[in-house]
Write an enzyme that holds these catalytic residues in place. Structure first.
Site, PDB file in Angstrom:
ATOM      1  N   HIS A 194       0.816  -1.215   0.000  1.00  0.00           N
ATOM      2  CA  HIS A 194       0.000   0.000   0.000  1.00  0.00           C
ATOM      3  C   HIS A 194       0.847   1.261   0.000  1.00  0.00           C
ATOM      4  O   HIS A 194       0.429   2.301  -0.490  1.00  0.00           O
ATOM      5  CB  HIS A 194      -1.010  -0.044   1.137  1.00  0.00           C
ATOM      6  CG  HIS A 194      -2.094  -1.022   0.836  1.00  0.00           C
ATOM      7  ND1 HIS A 194      -2.049  -2.335   1.257  1.00  0.00           N
ATOM      8  CD2 HIS A 194      -3.197  -0.902   0.064  1.00  0.00           C
ATOM      9  CE1 HIS A 194      -3.100  -2.965   0.776  1.00  0.00           C
ATOM     10  NE2 HIS A 194      -3.818  -2.131   0.059  1.00  0.00           N
ATOM     11  N   GLU A 437     -10.939 -10.999  -4.621  1.00  0.00           N
ATOM     12  CA  GLU A 437      -9.490 -10.908  -4.404  1.00  0.00           C
ATOM     13  C   GLU A 437      -8.921 -12.133  -3.703  1.00  0.00           C
ATOM     14  O   GLU A 437      -7.739 -12.195  -3.388  1.00  0.00           O
ATOM     15  CB  GLU A 437      -9.080  -9.601  -3.713  1.00  0.00           C
ATOM     16  CG  GLU A 437     -10.000  -9.087  -2.651  1.00  0.00           C
ATOM     17  CD  GLU A 437      -9.612  -7.693  -2.158  1.00  0.00           C
ATOM     18  OE1 GLU A 437      -8.647  -7.096  -2.646  1.00  0.00           O
ATOM     19  OE2 GLU A 437     -10.301  -7.216  -1.247  1.00  0.00           O
ATOM     20  N   ASP A 461      -4.417  -8.350  -4.460  1.00  0.00           N
ATOM     21  CA  ASP A 461      -4.561  -9.444  -3.506  1.00  0.00           C
ATOM     22  C   ASP A 461      -4.805 -10.771  -4.208  1.00  0.00           C
ATOM     23  O   ASP A 461      -4.352 -11.811  -3.745  1.00  0.00           O
ATOM     24  CB  ASP A 461      -5.706  -9.144  -2.521  1.00  0.00           C
ATOM     25  CG  ASP A 461      -5.227  -8.212  -1.431  1.00  0.00           C
ATOM     26  OD1 ASP A 461      -4.135  -8.462  -0.888  1.00  0.00           O
ATOM     27  OD2 ASP A 461      -5.917  -7.223  -1.149  1.00  0.00           O
ATOM     28  N   CYS A 508      -9.832  -3.210 -10.169  1.00  0.00           N
ATOM     29  CA  CYS A 508      -9.360  -1.994  -9.473  1.00  0.00           C
ATOM     30  C   CYS A 508      -7.973  -2.208  -8.871  1.00  0.00           C
ATOM     31  O   CYS A 508      -7.473  -1.342  -8.160  1.00  0.00           O
ATOM     32  CB  CYS A 508     -10.361  -1.544  -8.419  1.00  0.00           C
ATOM     33  SG  CYS A 508     -10.617  -2.735  -7.107  1.00  0.00           S
TER      34      CYS A 508
HETATM   35  C1  PEP Z   1      -6.441  -5.161  -4.637  1.00  0.00           C
HETATM   36  O1  PEP Z   1      -6.197  -6.005  -3.780  1.00  0.00           O
HETATM   37  O2  PEP Z   1      -6.165  -5.314  -5.844  1.00  0.00           O
HETATM   38  C2  PEP Z   1      -7.088  -3.893  -4.268  1.00  0.00           C
HETATM   39  C3  PEP Z   1      -7.500  -3.041  -5.178  1.00  0.00           C
HETATM   40  O3  PEP Z   1      -7.190  -3.594  -2.941  1.00  0.00           O
HETATM   41  P1  PEP Z   1      -5.935  -3.157  -2.050  1.00  0.00           P
HETATM   42  O4  PEP Z   1      -4.779  -2.899  -2.980  1.00  0.00           O
HETATM   43  O5  PEP Z   1      -6.328  -1.942  -1.295  1.00  0.00           O
HETATM   44  O6  PEP Z   1      -5.722  -4.346  -1.182  1.00  0.00           O
HETATM   45 MG    MG Z   2      -7.090  -5.809  -1.859  1.00  0.00          MG
END
Ligand code: PEP
Ligand code: MG
Length: 576
Positions: A194, A437, A461, A508
């Site tokens: 993140h 995910e 994920d 996403c």
């Molecule tokens: C993902 O896991 O691709 C996602 C968009 O959520 P995050 O990156 O916040 O875990």
């Molecule tokens: Mg995620």
């Protein structure tokens, strides 16, 4: 000072040229810098604020402990006494004023003096009380670090600072936004951590996974970060600096060129309209989403409202934030994800309450929300109240079990009943969707399709869990492969399943904003892409050049391949 180059993982593209500022979260290695005379009053005020905040924290602890744990009350009293002792606070103040030390550094110096004095005490019980001094100073430093005072003051020469740290949390990175930070480099971390995601959304060049970078550089040394290639050059020669300045200008020109696509509709050559949505972390991102002319918000990571805080945002505070984002984009859709805390986004309270050996496999995302239903309900109520101000879609992360989907839907129904009884307005038809995910979810889509209104594939994920590779661990980053045939099958079957029943499916995760995968995802049938706003125009450029008639059969062939090397070559060919 000789020049040298080291290589790490490129996680946020672009070029930064600036002076090193060493940062560490370890108490004994807090950053040390001199405060200019004119900022001394402000630094003393920072120290005093921290002393007052910690006093408040300890008083709160004492009240909470008063009824049940009297022994805790006694130890808090002791820490309160240490906090008030002039040997700590007043002497630290003197160090700031007299020696111009930053507040953290002054406190650690005082802590070391006090520890030395405790060491000399014969009584073992009293001698052990030095641990309380350390704890009190830790609390103070934590408060100070939580406020961007640990960031270097703006430089007079207009050059940015390059943050060099062992590791940075996503919240640290967000706090760089309002400072003159050119980029950062860290010892550890991975490209879809993140922290890296936040860096890209702030357009901050970054290289991670450098192992011992903090040992190799000194405060105020000049460095160049090439966040596209993962290169860090320390003490570069004049000639190299000029070359990189030129490259940086070229990148700026390229960005300006892409600006011309802002008003162009994202349609493929054969006329298919593709939805390009933005990922955001808070209402501060509204301006960059507008600048990219996104079709709406595909992922609002609300956990950033919660992490790094001792007191969590209440319903009204959350409502105001959600409302401001919904209003800013109405009537465009705004997909707000319920908080995904855990793993590399820990709440302050989680370290104590829910320690887990494998946090990415533990109480994270929807699991945490269902374990803390009161906290979840507050968010759901705030979201529903905000729903009358735009087109809200509520999205739940990391679902894998039918019981989780049903419990979420029940809690949403309960929030609606409560609001109705309290005569609050809300959109009764608000759509609820889920993130795919976890491989288990992608392999049992029926239960999602029957209960939800939309799906979004979190590839970050999905890749981590399919390949059992920690996305934040640089030592296994070579195994983190979006093009692994297993990953591609899960993504493509989810897109296809949605298409069969007419349910919208988006991606996403970071794959959606990476131009290397645009043609592949389009060929799989993806029509909704969500990414950080800085990537939208580049992806639009890819969409404008894509021809689905040509891509679909080629991607079908790729999906039949079961060797990563072949997939990689074929995907590279797709991009011409
Ligand atoms: C993902 O896991 O691709 C996602 C968009 O959520 P995050 O990156 O916040 O875990
Ligand atoms: Mg995620």
């Amino acid at each position: 000072m000789s020049s040298f180059t080291i290589h790490g993982l490129p996680v946020s593209p672009g070029i930064a040229i600036g002076y090193v500022h060493l940062v560490s979260h370890a108490l004994l290695e807090v950053s040390h810098y001199r405060i200019p005379d004119k900022h001394l009053d402000a630094e003393v005020a920072r120290l005093d604020d921290a002393l007052a905040t910690v006093q408040g924290e300890l008083m709160g602890l004492k009240t909470a402990a008063a009824q049940q744990h009297r022994e805790v009350g006694a130890f808090v009293d002791l820490q309160l006494m240490m906090l008030a002792d002039p040997l700590l606070g007043s002497e630290a103040r003197q160090l700031v004023r007299g020696k111009k030390c930053n507040a953290e550094w002054a406190l650690v110096q005082r802590m070391n003096v006090l520890i030395e004095q405790f060491e000399k005490i014969e009584d073992p019980y009293l001698r052990e009380r030095q641990a309380d001094v350390v704890q009190v100073v830790e609390r103070l430093v934590k408060v100070l670090l939580g406020h961007p005072g640990h960031l270097p003051p703006k430089r007079r020469d207009g050059m940015g600072s390059v943050i060099v740290a062992h590791d940075l949390s996503p919240t640290d990175t967000i706090s760089f936004r309002d400072h003159n930070i050119a980029g950062f480099v860290t010892d550890i971390g991975g490209p879809t951590s993140h922290t890296a995601i936040v860096a890209r959304s702030l357009l901050l060049p970054a290289v991670v996974g450098l192992y011992h970078i903090r040992m190799l550089v000194e405060e105020d040394e000049l460095v160049i970060i090439d966040g596209t290639r993962g290169v860090v050059i320390i003490n570069p020669e004049e000639r190299l600096v000029e070359e990189y300045q030129l490259r940086r200008r070229e990148l700026e020109i390229e960005r300006t060129r892409l600006q011309r696509l802002k008003e162009t509709e994202p349609r493929t050559l054969d006329g298919e309209r593709i939805e390009l949505l933005a990922n955001i972390e808070g209402s501060k991102d509204i301006a960059s989403v507008r600048a990219a002319n996104a079709d709406g918000i595909g992922l609002f990571r609300t956990e950033f409202l919660f992490i790094g805080r001792d007191v969590l945002p209440d319903e009204d505070e959350q409502f105001e934030t959600y409302r401001s984002v919904l209003k800013a984009f109405a009537p465009k859709p705004v997909t707000i994800r319920t908080f995904d805390v855990g793993a590399d986004k820990m709440l302050n309270a989680m370290h104590q309450k829910h320690p887990g050996a494998n946090p990415a496999l533990g109480l994270r995302a929807v699991r945490y929300a269902l374990a803390e239903p009161q906290m979840f309900l507050v968010q759901l109520r705030a979201l529903l109240r905000a729903s009358v101000h735009g087109k809200l879609r509520i999205m739940v992360p990391m679902l894998a079990h039918v019981a989780e989907i049903e419990q979420c839907l029940q809690l949403i129904a309960r929030a609606k009943e409560e609001l109705q009884a309290e005569k609050h307005r809300f959109d009764a038809q608000v759509e609820v969707g889920g993130m795919i995910e976890v491989p288990a979810a992608a392999l049992s889509l029926g239960m999602f399709l029957r209960r939800l209104s939309f799906l979004s594939i979190g590839t970050n994920d999905l890749i981590q869990y399919t390949l059992a590779v920690d996305r934040a661990d640089e030592s296994v980053v070579h195994l983190y492969d979006p093009l692994h045939p297993a990953v591609l099958k899960l993504i493509s079957s989810t897109i296809q399943a949605g298409a069969r029943v007419g349910m919208p499916v988006s991606v996403c995760g970071e794959m959606a904003g990476d131009p290397a995968y645009t043609a592949l995802l389009l060929g799989m049938g993806l029509r909704n892409f969500s990414m950080h706003p800085g990537q939208i125009l580049e992806i639009k450029q890819g969409v404008l050049h894509a021809d689905l008639n040509d891509l679909v059969p080629k991607v079908q062939r790729i999906l039949k391949m079961d060797e990563q090397g072949k997939v990689r070559e074929a995907v590279a060919r797709l991009m011409g």
